[in-house]
Write an enzyme that holds these catalytic residues in place. Sequence first.
Site, PDB file in Angstrom:
ATOM      1  N   GLU A 211      13.642  31.482 -30.144  1.00  0.00           N
ATOM      2  CA  GLU A 211      14.672  31.541 -28.849  1.00  0.00           C
ATOM      3  C   GLU A 211      14.227  32.528 -27.924  1.00  0.00           C
ATOM      4  OE1 GLU A 211      17.126  29.706 -29.198  1.00  0.00           O
ATOM      5  OE2 GLU A 211      17.608  28.638 -31.245  1.00  0.00           O
ATOM      6  N   GLY A 212      12.644  32.504 -27.598  1.00  0.00           N
ATOM      7  CA  GLY A 212      12.654  32.872 -26.110  1.00  0.00           C
ATOM      8  C   GLY A 212      11.851  34.612 -27.306  1.00  0.00           C
TER       9      GLY A 212
END
Lengths: 594, 594
Positions: free
Chosen positions: B441-442
Amino acid sequence: MTTYEAPIKDMQFVLNDVLQVSKYSNLSGFADASEDMIAAILEEGGKLASNVLHPINQSGDSEGCVRHEDGSVTTPKGFKEAYNLYKEGGWQGLSFDPEYGGQGLPYVLAVSISEMASAANMAFAMYPGLARGAADTIYAHGTDEQKQTYLPSMIAGDWSGTMNLTEPHCGTDLGLLRTKATPQDDGSYKISGTKIFISAGEHDLADNIIHLVLARIEGAPEGVKGISLFIVPKFFINEDGSLGDRNGVSCGSIEEKMGIHANSTCVMNYDEATGYLLGEENKGLRAMFTMMNEARLGVAMQGMAISEVSYQNGAAYAKDRLQGRALTGPAEPDKPADPIIVHPDVRRMLMDQRAFTEGARAWMYWSALHADLHNKSEDEATRERADDYLGLMTPILKAYLTDKGYAHATNAQQVLGGHGYIHEWGMEQFVRDARIAMIYEGANGIQALDLVGRKLMKDGGRAWQTYFKEIDEFISDNQGNEDLKPFLEGLADAKKDTEEATQWLAANAMNNFNNAGAGSMDYLHLFALLSLAHAWAQMAKAALEKQGDGDAFYANKLTTGKYFLERMLPDAKSHLAKLKSGADAMMALPAEAF
Amino acid sequence: MTTYEAPIKDMQFVLNDVLQVSKYSNLSGFADASEDMIAAILEEGGKLASNVLHPINQSGDSEGCVRHEDGSVTTPKGFKEAYNLYKEGGWQGLSFDPEYGGQGLPYVLAVSISEMASAANMAFAMYPGLARGAADTIYAHGTDEQKQTYLPSMIAGDWSGTMNLTEPHCGTDLGLLRTKATPQDDGSYKISGTKIFISAGEHDLADNIIHLVLARIEGAPEGVKGISLFIVPKFFINEDGSLGDRNGVSCGSIEEKMGIHANSTCVMNYDEATGYLLGEENKGLRAMFTMMNEARLGVAMQGMAISEVSYQNGAAYAKDRLQGRALTGPAEPDKPADPIIVHPDVRRMLMDQRAFTEGARAWMYWSALHADLHNKSEDEATRERADDYLGLMTPILKAYLTDKGYAHATNAQQVLGGHGYIHEWGMEQFVRDARIAMIYEGANGIQALDLVGRKLMKDGGRAWQTYFKEIDEFISDNQGNEDLKPFLEGLADAKKDTEEATQWLAANAMNNFNNAGAGSMDYLHLFALLSLAHAWAQMAKAALEKQGDGDAFYANKLTTGKYFLERMLPDAKSHLAKLKSGADAMMALPAEAF
């Protein structure tokens, strides 16, 4: 998919330019260690590490060790062949006494080879590492006959060795141990009990395994004062030196662990095994400390070594992987994206690793040189001073280098993003392998307690006082070296903080021992930052002297040192602040509130 | 061998006493969330977590997911049964719009259930978690027909969902993505390409899987401006709502990972699969951000949740394991040794975890309440302010809570010594599972860049200015509360440091963007400490008000808060010092020097 190349130029810089080992030619073995000889040995060691040990690091992790029904253990594919090459290369005896077949070279040089082996294949390196520790213990505490019986084969690598301390109900608190030793008429003992977490306890690399085992002689005093150390060979040794029958020791199972899968961690069962007293009765713990202290330095090295190899692979990925654009504008406009090394936060992780690893190497080798001084100097004051330093630095090196080695392996894994989490890329193995180093050979909290509870106090604080004085002298000797100024200022500042912390402990531990325990880990990390500042100041001095050569290596060294001052040293202040908050809030909650 | 018990009293304290959710009865669904209802829901959720999800956490890790030759994937034993119980309990729709079958309860309450699920079994919780994210994205961007088609079955738990962003050559830099979408006459698209790292991409828990896929429509602009989002169901849906043929999407392989073995991480092959545009053409990234932002909060929660469950198991061991004696004299003289919780350095690790986890919970729930305010308030200014906070806090929560969640899982593992390294004790799984949360998620470095490069600047800095003002108001509103003074002072000090860092960035980023990147991670951690100081001040205020009850819970809360001030907050200073050193040394080395 990972690679490893021994950082030979960095090692030579530390050995030749920073420590200047050639100045110690009065110590036995050092005259042989010319710059050329050092270069040749490092190069050969580097080849072994890159071409033999590292290629079986990932496969060894995937395959692991296998215990068979008869209790025998098979190491992963390629390990036996690699061990034979290691043995044939004479690496095991590099710095050992020539009387028993060693080459008698400086220990500090052996440590650089041990760095390579641990970086290339930590699980492999533990087999010869533990054997060397066992040999050193026999060398220090054995009778002449014991030395003649065991050391030549151990130094040749034909036999390996282990240390057996932990039992299911006692790890740190050895006073609780139950393994029994019953005296026999022939002077030997029958040893019975169970030991757990025995690294390299059983395997197929060596012809014999010489176990050093802590046990309690029947009727001995309770607690640590009733513990003795025994030599328990896997196979008996005949008069002519050949191997005889199996002794009553066997591997009951091997542990399924987070990492170092290629090293067999065994439950060892002693069932009336024959053992021979090593050193004095009931003084076993003291003898075992020889092995433990050396093992602690070896474990410290593992932390640093894993940081190095994971750095190399993180940096290679960062230069190769194209993703996004530099914040300051495209660095490689003709490519679809820039390599991620242009991104500051990627740099941060790599520079953190670099500043740590290079500083830790200088500090570690400096400490190893003190082991040489302690063992070989003819001057008693020098020997004592070296021993003081080693005793003081051992817990700090062990805990700090392994805490940070793990953190930096995690950093390197982070550089790879999602790929870092995937087994086949090999980065997650570095993290899993590095994790054990914070635990074994005395969990890091025990190291911190050893530092504040024992090492600081010893001989009225002589060790740290001498060390602080040496730092003051270094600073005053180099006043006027304008280029060195930021390093001297950083060092002076770190020393001031460490001094303040030391005084705080002196003032507050006596009325409440928990204040010492509560601050122990922060104190240890603070002291480590001081030692790294010291190492970086010495490296900067050497780099400034060599910089005229025009080799970018020295300018890069100075930049990395500057990064250390800016980005790592500031933690000293927060360690000091935490330490000074004392034990009250930490210890206030009743146990049942947890 | 691990256990998990939902910390219901702590959750209630945050929901009822700190956030006082009953005050928000004007928001839809909040009137239903009385203290009694909250208690009942938390209790039921806790039972599911302890009795259903946690018992299959370790076995799920050992067993992992299996992909069969036909591309189908089997989850570990017990997962399907657990999923059915989760589904039947209505947990998937707890806070979803009742129009599609949800219960419409506050999101902040759903978040506490999500904490329990992630703590009990992180790999399991990802299946419903991703499905919920996909449903929210369809809810936000879908046509009425799409919502009617997909949402009821997704909210019922019959169908699950995924997000498909990453491709082999592009993770962070989605502008590089190559998956193609070819328009068809009927308004649908044919999707072709390969996606990697797709969590829950294929499994046997749900009847259908609704993939949300980023792809580039033929002829679309290059880069991120040419990316669209598509709904690609695994099975087509017939007019009557029943499932039809298989679509052209399949799982090509599953990854061998460091952890979360029980969640299938898939390579997904799209081979002319039929997809339906979700939202506007070429605005896919914006639509996907709905899912990503929610997922980022979910990942932040994973960090906190793993810290909680690992803390519980570390604390249980520390109270049970006898080893050594308290520094202040035997605590339990009639036992052979004291439980290790008497040792300050063991306490340090546990108190660090506690101070982090309890603070993080309050901060996380406070943020979730702002999601409710943003979605449900009828006052536009309130909605805007809540949205500002969420946007600002999302990257900070994601990166800080996962960095620390991993560090604290490592701490809890350390408490167990050698046993922490052994698979069967379960502590090393927490570490391996927690590790992914820093990456997906980043990656956390991307969160830091999002914070300094986007969130700080947005709307002229309105979000942080409003937040700082709220802190000032809290401090001035509570002046005169003598017991709260240390918390107010700590908060004011952290705010001063964060303000100074913000000003430094404003002054130094414009002439060199790398100064912002170089300081981004330290800034994020500094801001997180400010938010934790804020959370702890709010908790302390509530605890002081309740303390009169005589329940030790509140006194313990205050002690833990004091510990936070003494032992965690001092890091703010070193983050500030590092940030202010700028980018020069960090960026100086040429890439080839690495």
